[in-house]
Write an enzyme that holds these catalytic residues in place. Structure first.
Site, PDB file in Angstrom:
ATOM      1  N   GLY A  53       2.569   2.398  10.672  1.00 12.05           N
ATOM      2  CA  GLY A  53       3.495   3.520  10.486  1.00 12.05           C
ATOM      3  C   GLY A  53       4.196   3.952  11.762  1.00 12.05           C
ATOM      4  O   GLY A  53       4.828   5.009  11.797  1.00 12.05           O
ATOM      5  N   SER A  82       3.635  -1.961  10.404  1.00 12.84           N
ATOM      6  CA  SER A  82       5.091  -1.980  10.579  1.00 12.84           C
ATOM      7  C   SER A  82       5.703  -3.355  10.298  1.00 12.84           C
ATOM      8  O   SER A  82       6.682  -3.750  10.928  1.00 12.84           O
ATOM      9  CB  SER A  82       5.474  -1.495  11.983  1.00 12.84           C
ATOM     10  OG  SER A  82       5.066  -0.142  12.146  1.00 12.84           O
ATOM     11  N   ASN A 142       0.863  -1.185   0.000  1.00 12.50           N
ATOM     12  CA  ASN A 142       0.000   0.000   0.000  1.00 12.50           C
ATOM     13  C   ASN A 142       0.899   1.234   0.000  1.00 12.50           C
ATOM     14  O   ASN A 142       1.467   1.582   1.028  1.00 12.50           O
ATOM     15  CB  ASN A 142      -0.891  -0.031   1.260  1.00 12.50           C
ATOM     16  CG  ASN A 142      -1.703   1.239   1.419  1.00 12.50           C
ATOM     17  OD1 ASN A 142      -1.839   2.036   0.482  1.00 12.50           O
ATOM     18  ND2 ASN A 142      -2.251   1.443   2.614  1.00 12.50           N
ATOM     19  N   LYS A 191       0.087   4.261  -0.298  1.00 12.15           N
ATOM     20  CA  LYS A 191      -0.580   5.456   0.256  1.00 12.15           C
ATOM     21  C   LYS A 191      -0.318   6.660  -0.656  1.00 12.15           C
ATOM     22  O   LYS A 191      -0.185   6.488  -1.868  1.00 12.15           O
ATOM     23  CB  LYS A 191      -0.110   5.722   1.683  1.00 12.15           C
ATOM     24  CG  LYS A 191      -0.161   4.473   2.556  1.00 12.15           C
ATOM     25  CD  LYS A 191       0.016   4.783   4.003  1.00 12.15           C
ATOM     26  CE  LYS A 191       0.180   3.478   4.767  1.00 12.15           C
ATOM     27  NZ  LYS A 191       0.081   3.649   6.194  1.00 12.15           N
TER      28      LYS A 191
END
Ligand code: PEP
Length: 258
Positions: free
Chosen positions: A180, A220, A9, A11
């Site tokens: 994150g 993470s 992903n 983002k």
């Protein structure tokens, strides 16, 4: 069928030239046989780069190197919804997957479980595979509410579907406190929640459907900890944010299955 899956992903990261470079690097490393054929690899770039990702997802012999996914979709089928992208637009381009209900969409855009259900419905109508994210905040975990919350997210978002449709869905368990933050769930924590999700699904759709469901871990997950997480019985792969932005790290994660 239950598959091993690693999905990246991206983002809202990478300007065009950097996105192009990363996609080239990924194609090259996957083409060079650095990826196990047993793993389904999915890349979810910003929609603007979809066409380029789709081009680079195939080699010169037109063999598919990885699947391409979107990060979100409209809950509406079509019409006057400025800025939105519909499920039939994705499917008409050859996009195979779409993330739904990511915690960042829930938090910053107020996405509800009911909207998640509508988005999943739109995607299933267009044969795009939904990757549906569920997961608790630190507060919920510390208060011991995480199992109830996850059950409710799964039930409200996904239990309105017939078994025939439900089997097309992938679930991603993403504890918000791990996204994150560099604070990964332990393999035991991930396994515990994945097994719980499978049990909740089994209660509704039966053993066979639950056994075949792919449940990804996200939060993470990186080149160093992926192997331990993926070694858990109920962890079928990962939804990877930050570590999907470097081809080398992403390929190491892809190759982390035993
Ligand atoms: C995500 O946002 O889906 C995610 C798992 O992010 P990160 O890997 O950066 O924690």
């Amino acid at each position: 069928m239950r598959k091993k899956i690693v999905a990246g992903n991206w983002k809202m990261n990478k300007v065009f030239q950097d996105a192009e470079e990363l996609l080239y690097d990924l194609s090259e490393q996957i083409e060079d046989g650095q990826k196990s054929s047993k793993v389904e690899v999915i890349v979810c770039p910003p929609c603007l780069y979809m066409e380029m990702a789709l081009d680079l997802s195939r080699n010169e012999e037109d063999e598919r190197l990885f699947g391409v996914g979107a990060q979100d979709v409209s809950e509406h089928a079509q019409g006057a919804y400025t800025g939105e992208i519909s499920a039939d637009m994705l499917s008409s381009m050859g996009v195979e997957y779409c993330i739904v209900g990511h915690s960042e969409r829930r938090k910053y855009f107020g996405e509800t479980d009911e909207q998640v259900a509508r988005k999943v419905e739109r995607l299933l109508e267009e044969d795009v595979t939904p990757i549906v994210c569920v997961g608790e905040s630190l507060e919920d975990r510390e208060a011991g509410r995480h199992f109830d919350l996850i059950r409710s997210q799964v039930e409200k978002g996904l239990f309105g579907f017939k078994q025939l449709d439900f089997v097309k869905i992938i679930i991603a368990y993403e504890p918000i406190w791990a996204i994150g933050t560099g604070k990964t769930a332990t393999p035991e924590q991930a396994q515990e929640v994945h097994a719980f999700i499978r049990k909740v699904v089994e209660e509704k759709y039966g053993k066979e459907v639950a056994r075949n469901l792919s449940i990804l871990y996200g939060g993470s997950c990186n080149a160093k900890n992926a192997a331990e997480l993926f070694a858990q019985d109920d962890v079928d792969g990962g939804l990877i944010g930050g570590a999907s932005l470097k081809a080398e790290d992403f390929v190491t994660i892809i190759n982390s299955f035993k």
